[in-house]
Design a protein around this motif. Structure first.
Motif, PDB file in Angstrom:
ATOM      1  N   TRP A  15       0.825  -1.199   0.000  1.00 33.92           N
ATOM      2  CA  TRP A  15       0.000   0.000   0.000  1.00 33.92           C
ATOM      3  C   TRP A  15       0.871   1.265   0.000  1.00 33.92           C
ATOM      4  N   GLN A  16       2.046   1.194   0.641  1.00 33.99           N
ATOM      5  CA  GLN A  16       2.924   2.351   0.639  1.00 33.99           C
ATOM      6  C   GLN A  16       3.564   2.551  -0.734  1.00 33.99           C
ATOM      7  N   ARG A  17       3.897   1.459  -1.425  1.00 35.79           N
ATOM      8  CA  ARG A  17       4.437   1.573  -2.778  1.00 35.79           C
ATOM      9  C   ARG A  17       3.383   2.152  -3.717  1.00 35.79           C
ATOM     10  N   THR A  18       2.132   1.727  -3.541  1.00 35.68           N
ATOM     11  CA  THR A  18       1.035   2.272  -4.347  1.00 35.68           C
ATOM     12  C   THR A  18       0.828   3.753  -4.053  1.00 35.68           C
ATOM     13  N   LEU A  19       0.992   4.119  -2.782  1.00 34.61           N
ATOM     14  CA  LEU A  19       0.848   5.521  -2.384  1.00 34.61           C
ATOM     15  C   LEU A  19       1.932   6.382  -3.020  1.00 34.61           C
ATOM     16  N   ILE A  20       3.148   5.852  -3.104  1.00 33.44           N
ATOM     17  CA  ILE A  20       4.252   6.571  -3.758  1.00 33.44           C
ATOM     18  C   ILE A  20       3.916   6.790  -5.230  1.00 33.44           C
ATOM     19  N   LEU A  21       3.395   5.750  -5.864  1.00 31.30           N
ATOM     20  CA  LEU A  21       3.020   5.833  -7.277  1.00 31.30           C
ATOM     21  C   LEU A  21       1.924   6.870  -7.494  1.00 31.30           C
ATOM     22  N   ALA A  22       0.854   6.771  -6.701  1.00 32.45           N
ATOM     23  CA  ALA A  22      -0.274   7.693  -6.847  1.00 32.45           C
ATOM     24  C   ALA A  22       0.124   9.117  -6.461  1.00 32.45           C
ATOM     25  N   GLY A  23       0.926   9.232  -5.402  1.00 36.89           N
ATOM     26  CA  GLY A  23       1.355  10.549  -4.947  1.00 36.89           C
ATOM     27  C   GLY A  23       2.228  11.252  -5.977  1.00 36.89           C
ATOM     28  N   GLY A  24       3.119  10.502  -6.607  1.00 37.57           N
ATOM     29  CA  GLY A  24       3.979  11.079  -7.644  1.00 37.57           C
ATOM     30  C   GLY A  24       3.174  11.536  -8.843  1.00 37.57           C
ATOM     31  N   LEU A  25       2.206  10.701  -9.237  1.00 35.16           N
ATOM     32  CA  LEU A  25       1.348  11.036 -10.369  1.00 35.16           C
ATOM     33  C   LEU A  25       0.578  12.322 -10.098  1.00 35.16           C
ATOM     34  N   LEU A  26      -0.016  12.431  -8.912  1.00 31.49           N
ATOM     35  CA  LEU A  26      -0.794  13.618  -8.558  1.00 31.49           C
ATOM     36  C   LEU A  26       0.109  14.851  -8.461  1.00 31.49           C
ATOM     37  N   PHE A  27       1.279  14.679  -7.875  1.00 33.57           N
ATOM     38  CA  PHE A  27       2.216  15.792  -7.696  1.00 33.57           C
ATOM     39  C   PHE A  27       2.625  16.394  -9.044  1.00 33.57           C
ATOM     40  N   PHE A  28       3.067  15.548  -9.958  1.00 27.49           N
ATOM     41  CA  PHE A  28       3.529  16.050 -11.254  1.00 27.49           C
ATOM     42  C   PHE A  28       2.367  16.522 -12.124  1.00 27.49           C
ATOM     43  N   TRP A  29       1.180  15.911 -11.955  1.00 23.68           N
ATOM     44  CA  TRP A  29       0.004  16.324 -12.728  1.00 23.68           C
ATOM     45  C   TRP A  29      -0.396  17.753 -12.362  1.00 23.68           C
ATOM     46  N   PRO A 163      19.464  -7.479  -3.422  1.00 21.67           N
ATOM     47  CA  PRO A 163      18.651  -7.795  -2.246  1.00 21.67           C
ATOM     48  C   PRO A 163      17.301  -7.117  -2.373  1.00 21.67           C
ATOM     49  N   ILE A 164      16.310  -7.614  -1.660  1.00 19.74           N
ATOM     50  CA  ILE A 164      14.949  -7.145  -1.863  1.00 19.74           C
ATOM     51  C   ILE A 164      14.788  -5.660  -1.554  1.00 19.74           C
ATOM     52  N   TRP A 165      15.520  -5.133  -0.596  1.00 19.99           N
ATOM     53  CA  TRP A 165      15.399  -3.705  -0.291  1.00 19.99           C
ATOM     54  C   TRP A 165      15.851  -2.842  -1.476  1.00 19.99           C
ATOM     55  N   LEU A 166      16.866  -3.322  -2.199  1.00 18.11           N
ATOM     56  CA  LEU A 166      17.350  -2.581  -3.358  1.00 18.11           C
ATOM     57  C   LEU A 166      16.355  -2.673  -4.512  1.00 18.11           C
ATOM     58  N   VAL A 167      15.712  -3.820  -4.642  1.00 14.20           N
ATOM     59  CA  VAL A 167      14.682  -3.988  -5.669  1.00 14.20           C
ATOM     60  C   VAL A 167      13.532  -3.019  -5.423  1.00 14.20           C
ATOM     61  N   MET A 168      13.073  -2.937  -4.171  1.00 10.21           N
ATOM     62  CA  MET A 168      11.967  -2.045  -3.842  1.00 10.21           C
ATOM     63  C   MET A 168      12.363  -0.577  -4.029  1.00 10.21           C
ATOM     64  N   LEU A 169      13.609  -0.246  -3.678  1.00 11.48           N
ATOM     65  CA  LEU A 169      14.101   1.120  -3.879  1.00 11.48           C
ATOM     66  C   LEU A 169      14.132   1.443  -5.365  1.00 11.48           C
ATOM     67  N   TYR A 170      14.648   0.512  -6.159  1.00 11.07           N
ATOM     68  CA  TYR A 170      14.717   0.729  -7.604  1.00 11.07           C
ATOM     69  C   TYR A 170      13.322   0.909  -8.209  1.00 11.07           C
ATOM     70  N   GLN A 171      12.387   0.049  -7.856  1.00  9.12           N
ATOM     71  CA  GLN A 171      11.059   0.145  -8.457  1.00  9.12           C
ATOM     72  C   GLN A 171      10.361   1.449  -8.084  1.00  9.12           C
ATOM     73  N   SER A 172      10.576   1.913  -6.864  1.00 11.58           N
ATOM     74  CA  SER A 172       9.983   3.181  -6.440  1.00 11.58           C
ATOM     75  C   SER A 172      10.605   4.352  -7.200  1.00 11.58           C
ATOM     76  N   LEU A 173      11.930   4.345  -7.314  1.00 15.56           N
ATOM     77  CA  LEU A 173      12.621   5.401  -8.050  1.00 15.56           C
ATOM     78  C   LEU A 173      12.272   5.356  -9.530  1.00 15.56           C
ATOM     79  N   SER A 174      12.140   4.156 -10.073  1.00 15.52           N
ATOM     80  CA  SER A 174      11.829   3.995 -11.492  1.00 15.52           C
ATOM     81  C   SER A 174      10.461   4.581 -11.827  1.00 15.52           C
ATOM     82  N   ALA A 175       9.470   4.285 -10.980  1.00 13.28           N
ATOM     83  CA  ALA A 175       8.126   4.819 -11.203  1.00 13.28           C
ATOM     84  C   ALA A 175       8.121   6.345 -11.091  1.00 13.28           C
ATOM     85  N   PHE A 176       8.802   6.854 -10.073  1.00  8.13           N
ATOM     86  CA  PHE A 176       8.866   8.305  -9.860  1.00  8.13           C
ATOM     87  C   PHE A 176       9.590   8.986 -11.011  1.00  8.13           C
ATOM     88  N   ALA A 177      10.708   8.386 -11.468  1.00 11.67           N
ATOM     89  CA  ALA A 177      11.488   8.959 -12.571  1.00 11.67           C
ATOM     90  C   ALA A 177      10.682   8.988 -13.857  1.00 11.67           C
TER      91      ALA A 177
END
Length: 275
Positions: A15-29, A163-177
């Motif tokens: 849910w926090q990863r989804t929030l990052i995705l939705a929050g980034g979309l709303l912010f840039f929109w 490691p999984i923490w790096l995967v989650m960091l990458y996916q969050s940064l990738s979506a935001f970027a």
């Protein structure tokens, strides 16, 4: 600081990863509505609705592949497989190298392949049909293409030994970027040029969405711009000279039925972008 980042992303819930995705979309929109590169005349809300549909399908595909990605990460770490597991390096360098390689394989490489392999390009067409590129275009991917990208993300995790923490960091940064570099967001030109030596900026990525070659086959990067520069796929073009869409696409860019059928509809476009 680094320990806090690792701890956060190691156990980040969906849910926090989804929030990052939705929050980034709303912010840039909101931001692109205030300071756009160019004023475009279109219904932003209706346009957002079409692209949000593909955002949801992307989330569903990613959810289905989540277990495979976690297993790939756990297996790599347990068996000492992958670049980060085979080479000892400081944690800060591990993060940098890991993000660079994950971006190379999970974003740049699959994107380049989609432009070169005809049957994969047929799915990627949907992303390029948007006539009004803005931050919501970031996740405008046919479900089939979302599968391609999830597969290459899994492959990248194995190669990197992430490691999984790096995967989650990458996916969050990738979506935001992706939301950032697709945004119709005006940044001072000099600052944009400086940033584009390291990361993909809106002015840089817009060139990729120009409707004709050779520009469509340039600027494939998502987070880091160095891959386009290293592999000579970097290009520049003035924002006011860019025309979005595809000169070979012949149907409506906002009709979900037409867009979902693009991969099997031979009449929707006339040739591969690589022809």
């Amino acid at each position: 600081m680094i320990d806090s980042i690792i701890a956060f992303f190691e156990d980040i819930p969906s849910w926090q990863r989804t929030l990052i995705l939705a929050g980034g979309l709303l912010f840039f929109w909101i931001l692109e509505g205030a300071v756009p590169i160019l004023r475009m005349k279109y219904n932003r809300t209706r346009h957002l609705g079409v692209n949000v549909f593909f955002t949801v399908t992307t989330l569903i595909v990613n959810l289905l592949f989540a277990a495979a990605i976690v297993l790939a990460s756990d297996w790599s770490v347990k068996n000492g497989f992958g670049v980060l597991q085979m080479i000892t390096m400081p944690i800060a360098l591990q993060i940098l190298v890991g993000l660079l390689l994950l971006d190379l394989i999970g974003a740049y490489l699959i994107h380049w392949i989609e432009h070169k392999v005809y049957w994969m390009w047929r799915f990627h067409v949907v992303h390029h049909t948007d006539l009004n590129v803005d931050t919501s275009t970031a996740l405008r991917h046919h479900p089939g293409e979302s599968v391609f990208r999830a597969v290459f993300t899994t492959l990248a995790v194995l190669v990197v030994g992430a490691p999984i923490w790096l995967v989650m960091l990458y996916q969050s940064l990738s979506a935001f970027a992706s939301q950032f570099n697709h945004a119709n967001l005006r940044i001072p030109q000099r600052l944009d040029e400086i940033l584009s030596y390291v990361i993909v900026t809106p002015r840089m990525h817009r060139v990729h969405h120009h409707h004709t070659q050779p520009y469509t086959d340039t600027n494939y990067g998502n987070i880091f711009s160095i891959w386009d520069r290293a592999f000579r796929t970097f290009a520049k073009r003035k924002p006011e000279d860019i025309v979005f869409g595809l000169d070979v696409y012949h149907k409506r860019d906002s009709n979900l039925g037409d867009l979902l059928k693009v991969p099997v509809d031979g009449e929707s476009y006339t040739r591969s972008i690589s022809d």
